[in-house]
Design a protein around this motif. Structure first.
Motif, PDB file in Angstrom:
ATOM      1  N   LEU A  68      14.579  11.797 -15.887  1.00 23.22           N
ATOM      2  CA  LEU A  68      13.862  10.572 -16.249  1.00 23.22           C
ATOM      3  C   LEU A  68      14.797   9.366 -16.214  1.00 23.22           C
ATOM      4  N   ASN A  69      16.017   9.529 -16.714  1.00 25.06           N
ATOM      5  CA  ASN A  69      16.985   8.428 -16.683  1.00 25.06           C
ATOM      6  C   ASN A  69      17.292   8.005 -15.255  1.00 25.06           C
ATOM      7  N   ASP A  70      17.623   8.986 -14.408  1.00 19.04           N
ATOM      8  CA  ASP A  70      18.010   8.673 -13.035  1.00 19.04           C
ATOM      9  C   ASP A  70      16.816   8.189 -12.205  1.00 19.04           C
ATOM     10  N   PHE A  71      15.646   8.767 -12.464  1.00 18.42           N
ATOM     11  CA  PHE A  71      14.464   8.389 -11.680  1.00 18.42           C
ATOM     12  C   PHE A  71      14.125   6.927 -11.880  1.00 18.42           C
ATOM     13  N   PHE A  72      14.071   6.476 -13.123  1.00 19.33           N
ATOM     14  CA  PHE A  72      13.686   5.086 -13.364  1.00 19.33           C
ATOM     15  C   PHE A  72      14.821   4.123 -13.042  1.00 19.33           C
ATOM     16  N   ASP A  73      16.051   4.618 -13.003  1.00 20.04           N
ATOM     17  CA  ASP A  73      17.161   3.776 -12.567  1.00 20.04           C
ATOM     18  C   ASP A  73      17.060   3.493 -11.077  1.00 20.04           C
ATOM     19  N   GLN A  74      16.657   4.503 -10.294  1.00 19.32           N
ATOM     20  CA  GLN A  74      16.578   4.342  -8.846  1.00 19.32           C
ATOM     21  C   GLN A  74      15.180   3.975  -8.349  1.00 19.32           C
ATOM     22  N   ASN A  75      14.171   4.194  -9.182  1.00 19.04           N
ATOM     23  CA  ASN A  75      12.785   3.877  -8.799  1.00 19.04           C
ATOM     24  C   ASN A  75      12.114   3.094  -9.938  1.00 19.04           C
ATOM     25  N   PRO A  76      12.588   1.891 -10.219  1.00 17.33           N
ATOM     26  CA  PRO A  76      12.115   1.178 -11.419  1.00 17.33           C
ATOM     27  C   PRO A  76      10.655   0.757 -11.382  1.00 17.33           C
ATOM     28  N   ILE A  77      10.035   0.675 -10.203  1.00 15.41           N
ATOM     29  CA  ILE A  77       8.635   0.256 -10.159  1.00 15.41           C
ATOM     30  C   ILE A  77       7.698   1.444  -9.919  1.00 15.41           C
ATOM     31  N   SER A  78       8.205   2.659 -10.106  1.00 14.51           N
ATOM     32  CA  SER A  78       7.389   3.862  -9.973  1.00 14.51           C
ATOM     33  C   SER A  78       6.899   4.314 -11.346  1.00 14.51           C
ATOM     34  N   GLN A  79       6.032   5.329 -11.360  1.00 16.28           N
ATOM     35  CA  GLN A  79       5.448   5.824 -12.608  1.00 16.28           C
ATOM     36  C   GLN A  79       5.535   7.337 -12.670  1.00 16.28           C
ATOM     37  N   VAL A  80       5.652   7.851 -13.905  1.00 10.89           N
ATOM     38  CA  VAL A  80       5.814   9.286 -14.150  1.00 10.89           C
ATOM     39  C   VAL A  80       4.848   9.717 -15.244  1.00 10.89           C
ATOM     40  N   LEU A 277       7.275  -7.569 -12.188  1.00  6.97           N
ATOM     41  CA  LEU A 277       8.622  -7.006 -12.059  1.00  6.97           C
ATOM     42  C   LEU A 277       9.606  -8.127 -11.798  1.00  6.97           C
ATOM     43  N   SER A 278      10.880  -7.770 -11.815  1.00  7.66           N
ATOM     44  CA  SER A 278      11.934  -8.743 -11.534  1.00  7.66           C
ATOM     45  C   SER A 278      12.510  -8.476 -10.155  1.00  7.66           C
ATOM     46  N   SER A 279      13.304  -9.407  -9.649  1.00 12.45           N
ATOM     47  CA  SER A 279      13.902  -9.243  -8.323  1.00 12.45           C
ATOM     48  C   SER A 279      14.856  -8.056  -8.283  1.00 12.45           C
ATOM     49  N   SER A 280      15.536  -7.771  -9.403  1.00 17.63           N
ATOM     50  CA  SER A 280      16.455  -6.633  -9.423  1.00 17.63           C
ATOM     51  C   SER A 280      15.702  -5.309  -9.317  1.00 17.63           C
ATOM     52  N   HIS A 281      14.501  -5.232  -9.918  1.00 18.16           N
ATOM     53  CA  HIS A 281      13.697  -4.022  -9.788  1.00 18.16           C
ATOM     54  C   HIS A 281      13.324  -3.787  -8.326  1.00 18.16           C
ATOM     55  N   LEU A 282      12.964  -4.853  -7.629  1.00 22.43           N
ATOM     56  CA  LEU A 282      12.572  -4.725  -6.230  1.00 22.43           C
ATOM     57  C   LEU A 282      13.763  -4.303  -5.373  1.00 22.43           C
ATOM     58  N   ALA A 283      14.928  -4.891  -5.661  1.00 25.36           N
ATOM     59  CA  ALA A 283      16.123  -4.557  -4.882  1.00 25.36           C
ATOM     60  C   ALA A 283      16.533  -3.105  -5.089  1.00 25.36           C
ATOM     61  N   ARG A 284      16.460  -2.624  -6.336  1.00 28.39           N
ATOM     62  CA  ARG A 284      16.843  -1.244  -6.605  1.00 28.39           C
ATOM     63  C   ARG A 284      15.885  -0.254  -5.976  1.00 28.39           C
ATOM     64  N   SER A 285      14.632  -0.653  -5.776  1.00 31.56           N
ATOM     65  CA  SER A 285      13.668   0.229  -5.128  1.00 31.56           C
ATOM     66  C   SER A 285      13.872   0.260  -3.617  1.00 31.56           C
ATOM     67  N   TYR A 286      14.257  -0.869  -3.035  1.00 28.06           N
ATOM     68  CA  TYR A 286      14.390  -0.949  -1.592  1.00 28.06           C
ATOM     69  C   TYR A 286      15.714  -0.394  -1.081  1.00 28.06           C
ATOM     70  N   HIS A 287      16.660  -0.079  -1.975  1.00 28.43           N
ATOM     71  CA  HIS A 287      17.950   0.409  -1.476  1.00 28.43           C
ATOM     72  C   HIS A 287      17.816   1.774  -0.823  1.00 28.43           C
ATOM     73  N   HIS A 288      16.708   2.501  -1.093  1.00 26.51           N
ATOM     74  CA  HIS A 288      16.489   3.776  -0.417  1.00 26.51           C
ATOM     75  C   HIS A 288      16.198   3.572   1.072  1.00 26.51           C
ATOM     76  N   LEU A 289      15.613   2.425   1.415  1.00 23.61           N
ATOM     77  CA  LEU A 289      15.286   2.153   2.806  1.00 23.61           C
ATOM     78  C   LEU A 289      16.496   1.650   3.583  1.00 23.61           C
ATOM     79  N   PHE A 290      17.465   1.064   2.878  1.00 21.94           N
ATOM     80  CA  PHE A 290      18.667   0.533   3.521  1.00 21.94           C
ATOM     81  C   PHE A 290      19.892   1.115   2.818  1.00 21.94           C
ATOM     82  N   PRO A 291      20.190   2.387   3.071  1.00 19.74           N
ATOM     83  CA  PRO A 291      21.273   3.054   2.338  1.00 19.74           C
ATOM     84  C   PRO A 291      22.647   2.559   2.763  1.00 19.74           C
ATOM     85  N   VAL A 292      23.647   2.893   1.957  1.00 23.70           N
ATOM     86  CA  VAL A 292      25.031   2.579   2.294  1.00 23.70           C
ATOM     87  C   VAL A 292      25.397   3.316   3.578  1.00 23.70           C
TER      88      VAL A 292
END
Length: 304
Positions: A68-80, A277-292
């Motif tokens: 739950l901690n990691d999921f909402f950290d990496q997917n802040p605009i998702s639901q569980v 939501l905030s801009s940081s929530h959107l950015a943290r969700s989109y990092h999966h589409l543009f990985p390091v």
């Protein structure tokens, strides 16, 4: 000494190396940014086994809390949502929401506190039916997923579980199962039919690794296991609002559409339904589409 070098010749720290994608791809990958996930936890008597310390259920409790901690950290605009299996039935602990504190407190209250052990038999069909009721009414712009942590070697069901599987397939719901101890053919078949994954953990460390792998949204595949093409639903747009922080007269976040106040973000506005939501929530969700970018380790010559 070691240095990390990408294809462009740039250097990266080991911290970035630890965050790199495990899946390599030669092209673009489509992933679900907004996810609706139902976590189904087996709390039957089979989870009292001590092949994991202190018990299987005790290990699962700590793993779900970390998930739950990691999921909402990496997917802040998702639901569980959380569902518990015991005594041949499925108990809904929480509804779909993005409130991590509520999920953890309710789960810990039910299982972690008081050393409550597993009881009765597990019914996989009841768990999937409850997950279906939660997911079938959700918006089409999100991915619908079920994650089952299952330790029993059978399923005591009232009715035909394959009727439920057909409903899941029609609803576009993917079922992923992490088994414990041994592989169960029924679980394998359910995951195969719904295009999900089935893994079996034999140790506590292995269980944690397999479960936490689901914090990252899976790639949307355009082929079935048999090679046939899958008709992907087109991407759909949605309205979101970026609320303004207010301190007076009452502290909170003001909805830009209806001006109602909310204590936390992200949240769906209780009056107009706008997702806030905030801009940081959107950015943290989109990092999966543009990985390091991938980096390769190279030996670096020493000073001496």
């Amino acid at each position: 000494a070691l240095k990390l070098v990408n294809k462009a010749g740039g250097k990266a720290s080991k911290g970035k190396r630890s965050r790199e994608n495990e899946e390599e791809s030669s092209g673009a990958i489509r992933r679900g940014v907004i996810r609706f996930l139902v976590i189904v936890v087996d709390a039957s008597v089979a989870m009292n086994s001590r092949d994991m310390r202190p018990t299987r259920l005790g290990v699962v409790c700590s793993v779900v809390t970390r998930l739950l901690n990691d999921f909402f950290d990496q997917n802040p605009i998702s639901q569980v949502a959380l569902v518990l299996l015991n005594d041949g039935r499925a108990e809904r602990l929480t509804d779909l929401s993005g409130n991590a504190r509520n999920h953890k407190s309710r789960f810990e209250e039910k299982l972690a506190q008081g050393n409550t052990g597993g009881k009765g038999a597990a019914s996989l069909r009841c768990g999937l039916e409850e997950a279906l009721r939660l997911l079938e009414v959700q918006a089409s712009y999100g991915t619908r997923e079920v994650l089952v942590l299952y330790g029993a070697l059978n399923s005591i069901d009232r009715g035909n579980i394959y009727e439920t599987v057909d409903k899941l397939k029609k609803g576009g719901i993917k079922v992923n199962i992490v088994g414990i101890g041994a592989e169960v053919f029924l679980c394998h078949n359910v995951c195969e039919e719904t295009r999900g994954s089935y893994k079996v953990a034999t140790t506590a460390q292995n269980l944690e690794k397999l479960v936490l792998a689901h914090t990252k949204p899976a790639a949307v595949l355009d082929q079935n296991p048999d090679g046939s093409k899958v008709v992907l639903k087109p991407a759909t747009g949605m309205w979101v609002g970026f609320p303004e922080k207010r301190q007076q007269p009452l502290p909170g976040w003001r909805c830009p559409r209806c001006s109602s106040l909310h204590a936390d973000l992200p949240v769906d506005c209780s009056l107009c339904g706008l997702k806030l939501l905030s801009s940081s929530h959107l950015a943290r969700s989109y990092h999966h589409l543009f990985p390091v970018p991938q980096f390769d380790e190279e030996e670096e010559e020493g000073d001496g």
